[in-house]
Design a protein around this motif. Structure first.
Motif, PDB file in Angstrom:
ATOM      1  N   ARG A   1       0.318  -7.937 -43.646  1.00  0.00           N
ATOM      2  CA  ARG A   1      -0.767  -8.912 -43.586  1.00  0.00           C
ATOM      3  C   ARG A   1      -0.474 -10.005 -44.607  1.00  0.00           C
TER       4      ARG A   1
ATOM      5  N   TYR B   1     -17.417  -4.476 -48.056  1.00  0.00           N
ATOM      6  CA  TYR B   1     -17.452  -5.931 -48.051  1.00  0.00           C
ATOM      7  C   TYR B   1     -17.930  -6.456 -49.410  1.00  0.00           C
TER       8      TYR B   1
ATOM      9  N   LEU C   1     -15.415  -5.548 -52.346  1.00  0.00           N
ATOM     10  CA  LEU C   1     -14.161  -6.319 -52.360  1.00  0.00           C
ATOM     11  C   LEU C   1     -14.392  -7.808 -52.574  1.00  0.00           C
ATOM     12  N   ARG C   2     -15.524  -8.308 -52.080  1.00  0.00           N
ATOM     13  CA  ARG C   2     -15.819  -9.720 -52.370  1.00  0.00           C
ATOM     14  C   ARG C   2     -15.912  -9.927 -53.881  1.00  0.00           C
TER      15      ARG C   2
ATOM     16  N   LYS D   1     -24.542 -10.883 -40.517  1.00  0.00           N
ATOM     17  CA  LYS D   1     -25.689 -11.713 -40.901  1.00  0.00           C
ATOM     18  C   LYS D   1     -25.212 -13.075 -41.384  1.00  0.00           C
TER      19      LYS D   1
ATOM     20  N   LYS E   1      -5.667  -3.799 -45.123  1.00  0.00           N
ATOM     21  CA  LYS E   1      -6.639  -3.892 -44.017  1.00  0.00           C
ATOM     22  C   LYS E   1      -8.063  -4.018 -44.570  1.00  0.00           C
ATOM     23  N   PHE E   2      -8.318  -3.393 -45.730  1.00  0.00           N
ATOM     24  CA  PHE E   2      -9.648  -3.532 -46.336  1.00  0.00           C
ATOM     25  C   PHE E   2      -9.871  -4.971 -46.816  1.00  0.00           C
ATOM     26  N   VAL E   3      -8.791  -5.542 -47.353  1.00  0.00           N
ATOM     27  CA  VAL E   3      -8.893  -6.921 -47.852  1.00  0.00           C
ATOM     28  C   VAL E   3      -9.169  -7.871 -46.689  1.00  0.00           C
ATOM     29  N   GLU E   4      -8.451  -7.642 -45.616  1.00  0.00           N
ATOM     30  CA  GLU E   4      -8.623  -8.493 -44.436  1.00  0.00           C
ATOM     31  C   GLU E   4     -10.036  -8.340 -43.871  1.00  0.00           C
ATOM     32  N   GLU E   5     -10.512  -7.120 -43.866  1.00  0.00           N
ATOM     33  CA  GLU E   5     -11.856  -6.842 -43.345  1.00  0.00           C
ATOM     34  C   GLU E   5     -12.915  -7.626 -44.127  1.00  0.00           C
ATOM     35  N   ALA E   6     -12.681  -7.780 -45.427  1.00  0.00           N
ATOM     36  CA  ALA E   6     -13.676  -8.459 -46.274  1.00  0.00           C
ATOM     37  C   ALA E   6     -13.536  -9.978 -46.254  1.00  0.00           C
ATOM     38  N   GLU E   7     -12.542 -10.470 -45.510  1.00  0.00           N
ATOM     39  CA  GLU E   7     -12.391 -11.933 -45.419  1.00  0.00           C
ATOM     40  C   GLU E   7     -13.566 -12.556 -44.700  1.00  0.00           C
ATOM     41  N   ILE E   8     -14.059 -11.798 -43.706  1.00  0.00           N
ATOM     42  CA  ILE E   8     -15.107 -12.369 -42.855  1.00  0.00           C
ATOM     43  C   ILE E   8     -16.444 -11.778 -43.249  1.00  0.00           C
ATOM     44  N   PRO E   9     -17.434 -12.616 -43.493  1.00  0.00           N
ATOM     45  CA  PRO E   9     -18.754 -12.081 -43.816  1.00  0.00           C
ATOM     46  C   PRO E   9     -19.265 -11.198 -42.695  1.00  0.00           C
ATOM     47  N   PRO E  10     -20.093 -10.185 -43.014  1.00  0.00           N
ATOM     48  CA  PRO E  10     -20.675  -9.369 -41.959  1.00  0.00           C
ATOM     49  C   PRO E  10     -21.565 -10.204 -41.052  1.00  0.00           C
TER      50      PRO E  10
ATOM     51  N   ASP F   1     -23.319 -15.131 -48.350  1.00  0.00           N
ATOM     52  CA  ASP F   1     -22.482 -14.818 -47.190  1.00  0.00           C
ATOM     53  C   ASP F   1     -22.974 -13.576 -46.445  1.00  0.00           C
TER      54      ASP F   1
ATOM     55  N   TYR G   1     -11.839 -10.490 -54.243  1.00  0.00           N
ATOM     56  CA  TYR G   1     -11.894 -11.947 -54.105  1.00  0.00           C
ATOM     57  C   TYR G   1     -12.547 -12.625 -55.314  1.00  0.00           C
TER      58      TYR G   1
END
Lengths: 178, 419
Positions: free
Chosen positions: A65, A130, A133-134, B27, B16-25, A148, A138
């Motif tokens: 990735r 989420y 990790l944010r 809401k 894959k966890f990092v990628e998953e967190a790229e996009i907000p859930p 977000d 990040y």
């Protein structure tokens, strides 16, 4: 351009790889650098270092990735830059809470720690991952995460607090101590 | 180890966890809605002076003949907001607000400019009167008028007790969102009950622990706010205690949010070791003033099994948010409907009736049952059974009432020629 094609450029030692990477991932990596550094000039320097590091490491590496690979480089460069400024990010204080106290041991295997972290992340829900990790990958601010995710700031803080507690338990179980 | 090393290791987690967190859930509506709302405000400012509102419903649609009105000032107020999803204007309107001496009756409609609402779409109305809010015994009650809901229109009514304070205050009508029915799959939620038990404390101290489990009263405890997550949503455990072979859980949901639909779905506790359902011997629920729904559940379960318990929420038809809006319309109800005296068949008993409510006074038995029958043989639907405030769910014409039966006894004098 698709990641696979960008990686092919790297492997072909085609310098267009850098331009394509910058074109696609400048915003993504820029956010990470900005979250940590909060300084435009440092951010740009950090991004330049990121592209150079990618050029020097691919090949031999061929990340599965590309986004997270580049993000991780940016993240490391950003924190090194912050250390040069003799500054300490707020989230370090938060992470201190995750580290169980006990007899000092530094001989734990890093791979083991990563495995523990991966196991912890698998054990929590998608929403928890989420938020966690944010904040700690990040390096987003609480208010940005709340915005977000559609949560209140207090809810994000509360989730992070509990997640840190749970991580601490997992680390203690795995023998990771201060 | 120190925080920096931990932070660096977090940097090396599975990508894959990092990628998953790229996009907000999921809401994600807030940011966009803020933009469209700003656009809507501009739109409202630009059109409000020239807007012509097409009224799809009026009093004439509800009453066969207009009711006699002592004083009336219909409020025709429009507030337009762009929608979050369809990106087309939605008009939310208070069409009319009537009141008699006892209650107020408000007609509302929601109209989309073009696209028809999906089948089964419904709007969730609310009502407030500020300081003099609808904190009466009745509160307010609403429903949709199905025969007036079609295509791009949803219409309904709200009734509320009509206190003197409310009569003086300005009302605020609200539509929070428009929902559509949706089939929801079952979901599993894993609360950390053991952790919750460790953390739980009564707010008033151990000495105030009740000797019995709650039945009519609820214990006072500190909110723990321990989330139990499912796939993407969650609720909170606020209190957990084990005593005498029984586990008490206090679970909290936020009502009036996206979690509302699943908050009302049936939850069962499963023992993951045996696959069997834990026996729930008590359940009670209430909603607090902040809009939190609290569930008190008591299970009979062995202490050693607590770590194996998880919630399973059964699949169901739920309301799913179709348009997430927040329309508020101020109004002042000025109309006063006249009540007419219906001829009582019982000496000393008086029956006064307006199209929206009835009051019966005199020497009356404790009411167990009342039925109000109309001349077409139908029974008026009643939503409040106090003698001094019997409220019709939908307006009636008092002249068409042919029977008022209380506890099996007829109280209305039968008119000649009326069956």
């Amino acid at each position: 351009m698709e990641d696979e094609k960008i990686l092919d450029l790297y492997w072909a030692r085609d310098e267009h790889a850098i331009a394509e990477t910058e074109n696609k991932y400048c915003a993504y990596c820029g956010v990470i650098a900005r979250n940590i550094l909060a300084d435009r000039e440092d951010e740009e320097e950090c991004l330049s270092d990121t592209w150079l590091r990618a050029w020097n490491s691919i090949p031999p590496k061929r990340p599965l990735r590309l986004s997270s690979y580049l993000g991780a480089i940016t993240r490391n460069y950003s924190i090194n830059m912050l250390k040069k400024r003799k500054q300490r990010p707020l989230f370090f204080d938060e992470l201190e809470e995750c580290i169980p106290s006990g007899e000092s041991t530094d001989d734990f295997d890093e791979k083991e720690l990563e495995a523990l972290l991966n196991s912890f992340l698998r054990s929590i829900s998608k929403v928890e991952r989420y938020v966690f990790l944010r904040r700690y990958w990040y390096c987003d601010s609480i208010s940005q995460i709340a915005f977000d995710a559609g949560f209140s700031e207090s809810k994000v803080k509360s989730m992070l607090f509990r997640l840190r507690g749970r991580l601490k338990k997992e680390l203690a179980k795995g023998g990771v101590l201060v | 180890m120190n925080a920096e090393k931990l932070w660096q290791s977090i940097g090396n987690i599975d990508p894959k966890f990092v990628e998953e967190a790229e996009i907000p859930p999921k809401k994600t509506g807030r940011r966009r809605f803020g933009i469209v709302l700003a656009a809507a405000v501009l739109m409202l400012l630009s059109v409000s002076t020239i807007a012509t509102v097409r009224w799809y419903i009026s009093l004439n649609d509800v009453f066969e003949k207009p009711p006699e009105v002592l004083r009336e000032e219909e409020q025709l107020i429009e507030k337009t907001a762009d929608t979050d999803e369809a990106e087309e204007p939605i008009s939310v309107s208070v069409v009319s607000c009537l009141a008699d001496e006892r209650i107020m009756y408000l007609l509302w409609q929601v109209e989309s400019d073009g696209t028809a609402f999906p089948k089964g779409a419904s709007a969730e109305p609310g009502l407030s009167f500020g300081e003099a809010s609808v904190d009466t015994a009745l509160g307010y009650y609403g429903g949709q008028i199905e025969e007036l809901c079609a295509g791009n229109v949803i219409a309904g009514y709200l009734v509320a007790e009509w206190s003197p304070k409310m009569q003086e205050a300005e009302g605020l009508f609200r539509i929070g969102k428009i929902t559509v029915p949706e089939e929801a799959d079952g979901e599993d939620y894993y609360p950390d009950i053991v952790f919750a038990m460790e953390q739980s404390k009564y707010a008033e101290g151990e000495e105030n622990l009740r000797s019995e489990w709650p039945d009519e009263h609820f214990p006072v405890y500190q909110f723990l706010d321990i989330p139990a997550y499912g796939e993407e949503r969650f609720y909170w455990i606020d209190y957990a205690e084990y005593r005498d072979g029984k586990l008490l859980l206090v679970i909290r949901h936020k009502m009036w949010s996206d979690d509302e639909e699943f908050a009302i779905r049936n939850k069962i506790m499963i023992n993951s070791r045996t696959g069997e359902e834990a026996e729930r011997i008590f359940s009670q629920t209430f909603v607090d003033k902040n809009g939190y729904n609290f569930l008190y559940y008591i299970y009979e379960v062995d202490y050693e099994e607590i770590g194996n318990l998880y919630f399973h929420i059964e699949g169901d038809t739920v309301s799913s948010t179709y348009i997430k809006g927040d329309w508020e319309i101020p109004f002042k109800a000025e109309a006063t409907l006249k009540s007419v005296e219906l001829q009582s068949a019982v000496e000393g008993v008086s029956i006064k009736c307006s199209p929206i409510s009835m009051a019966i006074t005199g020497d009356l038995p404790e009411m167990e049952y009342i039925s109000v029958t109309l001349s077409d043989g139908s029974e008026a639907s009643i939503i409040n059974y106090d003698y001094d405030r019997i409220i019709f769910e939908q307006p009636v014409e008092p002249e068409k009432i042919v029977s008022v039966v209380i506890n099996g006894m007829e109280y209305l004098k039968q008119r000649d020629g009326v069956q």
